[in-house]
Design a protein around this motif. Sequence first.
Motif, PDB file in Angstrom:
ATOM      1  N   HIS A 145       0.826  -1.209   0.000  1.00  0.00           N
ATOM      2  CA  HIS A 145       0.000   0.000   0.000  1.00  0.00           C
ATOM      3  C   HIS A 145       0.860   1.259   0.000  1.00  0.00           C
ATOM      4  O   HIS A 145       0.492   2.275  -0.597  1.00  0.00           O
ATOM      5  N   ASP A 146       1.994   1.206   0.687  1.00  0.00           N
ATOM      6  CA  ASP A 146       2.886   2.358   0.702  1.00  0.00           C
ATOM      7  C   ASP A 146       3.478   2.606  -0.684  1.00  0.00           C
ATOM      8  O   ASP A 146       3.651   3.746  -1.100  1.00  0.00           O
ATOM      9  N   SER A 147       3.747   1.524  -1.416  1.00  0.00           N
ATOM     10  CA  SER A 147       4.332   1.645  -2.755  1.00  0.00           C
ATOM     11  C   SER A 147       3.303   2.071  -3.796  1.00  0.00           C
ATOM     12  O   SER A 147       3.626   2.814  -4.724  1.00  0.00           O
ATOM     13  N   CYS A 148       2.064   1.592  -3.660  1.00  0.00           N
ATOM     14  CA  CYS A 148       1.005   1.847  -4.644  1.00  0.00           C
ATOM     15  C   CYS A 148      -0.175   2.512  -3.943  1.00  0.00           C
ATOM     16  O   CYS A 148      -1.241   1.896  -3.779  1.00  0.00           O
ATOM     17  N   PRO A 149      -0.028   3.763  -3.516  1.00  0.00           N
ATOM     18  CA  PRO A 149      -1.020   4.389  -2.630  1.00  0.00           C
ATOM     19  C   PRO A 149      -2.388   4.648  -3.256  1.00  0.00           C
ATOM     20  O   PRO A 149      -3.365   4.822  -2.537  1.00  0.00           O
ATOM     21  N   THR A 150      -2.483   4.671  -4.579  1.00  0.00           N
ATOM     22  CA  THR A 150      -3.783   4.955  -5.198  1.00  0.00           C
ATOM     23  C   THR A 150      -4.514   3.682  -5.617  1.00  0.00           C
ATOM     24  O   THR A 150      -5.653   3.741  -6.045  1.00  0.00           O
ATOM     25  N   ASN A 151      -3.850   2.551  -5.523  1.00  0.00           N
ATOM     26  CA  ASN A 151      -4.459   1.276  -5.906  1.00  0.00           C
ATOM     27  C   ASN A 151      -4.436   0.331  -4.713  1.00  0.00           C
ATOM     28  O   ASN A 151      -3.526  -0.483  -4.557  1.00  0.00           O
TER      29      ASN A 151
END
Length: 615
Positions: free
Chosen positions: A574-580
């Motif tokens: 989630h930290d790496s892909c915050p919008t997905n």
Amino acid sequence: MSDEIKHECGLAFIRLRKPFSYYLQKYGTVMYGLNKLYLLMEKQHNRGQDGAGIAAVKLNTEPGYPFLYRTRSNAQQPIADIFFKLGQELKELEKYQPDIKQHPGLMKGHLPFMGELLLGHLRYGTQGKNNVEFCHPFIKRDLLPGKNLALAGNFNLVNTEELFDLINIDPGEFQKQSDLAAMMEVVHHFLSKEDDKQPNAANVVNVLKKATPLFDGGYTIGGLIGNGDSFVMRDAHGIRPAYYYIDDEVIVAASERAAIRTSFNVGENEVLELMPGNALVVSGNGDYVIEQVLEPKERRACSFERIYFSRGSDEKIYRERIALGYHLSKRVLEDISYDLKNTIFSYIPNTAEVAFYGLVKGMEDYLNQIKIQRILSWGNDVTEEKLQEMVTRKIRQEKIAIKDVKLRTFITEDASRNEMVQHVYDITYGTVQKNEDTLVVIDDSIVRGTTLKESIVRMLARLKPKKIIVVSSAPQIRYPDCYGIDMSKLGDFIAFRAAIELLKERGMEAELNKLYEQCKELQRTNQLHTENIVKGVYKPFTPEEISLKIAELITPKEIDIPVQVIYQTIEDLHDSCPTNLGDWYFTGNYPTPGGNRVVNKAFINYMDGKNVRGY
């Protein structure tokens, strides 16, 4: 990705806003729209290789003349097949009138797909067979232009049976196998009702507001209507991706931002995301609105789009994949005991390459810190030789695994097939110091683990490393997907099989029967959609325990080299892909009730020994 899984489909939509003569004068071709459609589809070729299709609507045709056209292909190269045939049609016309391309009116009149409205689709078969009949777009024809509809999308629905019941249709054998058939019937049902009120001027927003709340699933759909209206719409959770670009010449939409940017040579900020629950609706005169059709719900955009499916040429996706690899570097360092001197880093081609760069960057950052600390610790005791040795120390990177040709074998017996599978990947010999080097290879995700066991681990073991560490830039895939990826059989997932093995080893098999009875009771009371019972399979174990068992399962019996598996954490994902933040295949937290129904049904199928899809 080592294990192939079905991708989401791809959508391409173009509405020309100028006369064909305009494109001839400015761009030197009346084929501008079709050329761009071809580009838009090819730039999303990663999204669908089972088939393709296009539809076109011509504006202002004379009464009695066709205005809606559709063609599809399931050839080995379906996009090329479709556009080659279009090219052949044009060559036939040029035989009789060599300069026909200089006459927009004649071209429009004689070339079927010279329409102002264009819809393209790339298909990965997640439901139904791979026959050409299942390729999008689907069409409904009617004598009244406003009741003609072409529809295509990137989606899976999990309530197709209910949809047919809602509009009192008894589906045929073909329709039962296609969720697009169900969606088409529902949309067309409400389109016809609206058209009855205002012939050839149905309110498209009203149609979508009545039809789309009935769909349980994730979707981006595009539609062309015979009267010249058109639309693209996205589900309320934003599960499936959708982007658009608008200027005074064209209105464009697609499943990937980078495809639009490349095809139309526009900047990142010029291509906008179609937000969850919104529809881009274009009227017959070329005007458009962005309308909120469904109340947006919690954003659950599919994280697999960022990990694997979408092309990494999008700058945001590229940075996110770098971050996925970078987040794993600390845990890898711990597991190699910070011994970078005797560790080689590589990746499983070809889609894990960007995450590999991120992993290596994490290693380089650590190594640079060590270099600074060591140099400072020397004080005045610095020699050119010591300094040279320190500053030239690098992370050891090699292209160890090489994906060979995609082997297709006619051999059916398991032993021979497994022998062939071994050779899907090859290795680079002479890269590893035998019995001294640890080999770290990163993959974007591990689904079934079959290729890892039967091909990759076997091949890597031939290099005789001290240890093999397989790193996954995605967390453990534990649950089915039912919103666009064809992952619906629990027994396929190595994480599920690992949990089952742990339950058996610890004498907890009764827990499986208990969960099975809970599912059956929910099924009996028509409540399968209320909760995810399968979470109970994993509850007794830590992620680390399951990872250890997975490592055991992917290690061939004859291999005595230690194999370890490291997975991404949900938090770092989630930290790496915050919008997905859509993570149901990892966490079991489904965005719609249909997801719970699918996972519970998949568990019932597994316990009953049925190797069938969960929906």
